[in-house]
Design an enzyme around this catalytic site. Structure first.
Site, PDB file in Angstrom:
ATOM      1  N   THR A   8     119.085 -37.713 -30.851  1.00  0.00           N
ATOM      2  CA  THR A   8     119.233 -36.975 -29.501  1.00  0.00           C
ATOM      3  C   THR A   8     120.745 -36.204 -29.763  1.00  0.00           C
ATOM      4  O   THR A   8     121.164 -35.861 -28.780  1.00  0.00           O
ATOM      5  CB  THR A   8     119.824 -38.322 -28.599  1.00  0.00           C
ATOM      6  OG1 THR A   8     120.367 -39.370 -29.310  1.00  0.00           O
ATOM      7  CG2 THR A   8     118.243 -38.872 -28.384  1.00  0.00           C
ATOM      8  N   CYS A   9     121.482 -36.170 -30.924  1.00  0.00           N
ATOM      9  CA  CYS A   9     122.491 -35.558 -31.058  1.00  0.00           C
ATOM     10  C   CYS A   9     122.386 -34.073 -31.175  1.00  0.00           C
ATOM     11  O   CYS A   9     121.408 -33.598 -32.077  1.00  0.00           O
ATOM     12  CB  CYS A   9     123.112 -36.110 -32.458  1.00  0.00           C
ATOM     13  SG  CYS A   9     124.593 -35.183 -33.188  1.00  0.00           S
TER      14      CYS A   9
END
Length: 104
Positions: A8-9
């Protein structure tokens, strides 16, 4: 080539898109291998810790004083991301210098 990070980065997403043939390892799901963490700490020192993260700011002072190897094991989101392993080389983050070194 391996990219260690969190799916999710945003920075990890950019690295994955730029390096589509690299294997991605989500360190939340599969812990960062001890040998890789040790090598990263030897190469980058405390820069492996992301001290600007929300996770870091939320840690009590007593936790912050612990060794980076313990902190990253307990709180994977504290690792500066991505950590890229390319042969014998290692890169921390995905800045212009890293992209140039990787030819992307």
């Amino acid at each position: 080539m391996k990219i260690y990070g969190i799916k999710t980065c945003d920075t990890c997403r950019k690295a994955r898109k730029a390096l589509p043939d690299a294997e991605f390892v989500d360190i939340r799901e599969d812990a960062l291998p001890g040998a890789v963490l040790t090598a990263a700490l030897e190469r980058f020192g405390d820069r492996v810790l992301n001290t600007r993260s929300t996770t870091w700011r939320d840690l009590p002072e007593s936790e912050r004083k612990k060794e980076p190897v313990w902190l990253i094991g307990a709180y994977p989101t504290l690792m500066k991301r991505p950590l890229i392993e390319a042969g014998d080389e290692m890169y921390l983050g995905f800045d212009a210098q890293t992209r140039a070194a990787l030819g992307v």
